[in-house]
Design a protein around this motif. Structure first.
Motif, PDB file in Angstrom:
ATOM      1  N   SER A 116       8.426  11.655  -0.441  1.00  0.00           N
ATOM      2  CA  SER A 116       6.509  10.624  -1.330  1.00  0.00           C
ATOM      3  C   SER A 116       7.686   8.659  -2.212  1.00  0.00           C
ATOM      4  CB  SER A 116       7.179  12.054  -2.304  1.00  0.00           C
ATOM      5  OG  SER A 116       6.069  11.233  -3.418  1.00  0.00           O
ATOM      6  N   ALA A 140       0.999  -1.302   0.385  1.00  0.00           N
ATOM      7  CA  ALA A 140       0.439  -0.422   0.176  1.00  0.00           C
ATOM      8  C   ALA A 140       0.945   1.242   0.315  1.00  0.00           C
ATOM      9  CB  ALA A 140      -0.793   0.252   1.233  1.00  0.00           C
ATOM     10  N   LEU A 141       1.939   1.049   0.595  1.00  0.00           N
ATOM     11  CA  LEU A 141       3.014   2.485   0.179  1.00  0.00           C
ATOM     12  C   LEU A 141       3.106   2.880  -1.044  1.00  0.00           C
ATOM     13  CD1 LEU A 141       6.151   1.152   2.104  1.00  0.00           C
ATOM     14  CD2 LEU A 141       4.341   3.540   2.524  1.00  0.00           C
ATOM     15  N   ARG A 162       6.811   6.401  -4.360  1.00  0.00           N
ATOM     16  CA  ARG A 162       6.443   5.743  -6.166  1.00  0.00           C
ATOM     17  C   ARG A 162       6.523   4.639  -5.883  1.00  0.00           C
ATOM     18  NH1 ARG A 162       9.494  11.175  -9.437  1.00  0.00           N
ATOM     19  NH2 ARG A 162       9.060  12.190  -7.283  1.00  0.00           N
ATOM     20  N   GLY A 182       2.890   5.344  -3.812  1.00  0.00           N
ATOM     21  CA  GLY A 182       1.530   6.494  -3.564  1.00  0.00           C
ATOM     22  C   GLY A 182       1.429   7.909  -2.802  1.00  0.00           C
ATOM     23  N   THR A 183       2.032   7.554  -0.782  1.00  0.00           N
ATOM     24  CA  THR A 183       2.282   8.097   0.035  1.00  0.00           C
ATOM     25  C   THR A 183       3.064   8.951  -0.346  1.00  0.00           C
ATOM     26  OG1 THR A 183       1.625   6.097   0.909  1.00  0.00           O
ATOM     27  CG2 THR A 183       2.282   7.150   2.325  1.00  0.00           C
ATOM     28  N   ARG A 184       2.420  10.576   1.253  1.00  0.00           N
ATOM     29  CA  ARG A 184       2.902  11.676   1.260  1.00  0.00           C
ATOM     30  C   ARG A 184       2.770  12.142   2.363  1.00  0.00           C
ATOM     31  NH1 ARG A 184       3.756  15.250  -3.783  1.00  0.00           N
ATOM     32  NH2 ARG A 184       2.965  16.836  -1.579  1.00  0.00           N
ATOM     33  N   PHE A 185       4.289  11.533   3.268  1.00  0.00           N
ATOM     34  CA  PHE A 185       3.994  12.353   4.587  1.00  0.00           C
ATOM     35  C   PHE A 185       5.308  13.919   4.244  1.00  0.00           C
ATOM     36  CE2 PHE A 185       5.747   8.107   4.379  1.00  0.00           C
ATOM     37  CZ  PHE A 185       4.282   7.690   5.466  1.00  0.00           C
TER      38      PHE A 185
END
Length: 86
Positions: free
Chosen positions: A84, A66-67, A86, A69-72
């Motif tokens: 980010s 699921a990681l 990708r 596309g994740t942005r912190f």
């Protein structure tokens, strides 16, 4: 799909940006001996706390899947940090 690139962007207090691109696969290959030790430690922890090791491994796999596309984004005063995946 596992993440392939992690981008770390940092805005300094003077306003300039600093970017760091980290490819996941080469880092994973370099750290693989440590990952084996971490996996062994995870199995021992699962035994101690009476948790299913296969369930914990399945949960970790789902989290990794699921990681992308994740942005912190973290902002503190005039300094900002963006991570980010990708």
């Amino acid at each position: 799909m596992i993440p392939q690139l992690v981008t770390v962007s940092r805005r300094r207090p003077d306003g300039r940006r600093q970017r760091l691109y980290v490819p996941v696969l080469p880092v994973l290959l370099l750290l693989s001996p440590l990952l084996l030790l971490a996996a062994a430690g995870g199995v021992v922890a699962c035994r101690i706390f009476k948790v299913s090791a296969t369930g914990a491994l399945r949960g970790a796999g789902r989290l990794l899947w699921a990681l992308p596309g994740t942005r912190f984004e973290i902002e503190e005063g005039r300094t900002a940090l963006l991570i980010s995946v990708r």
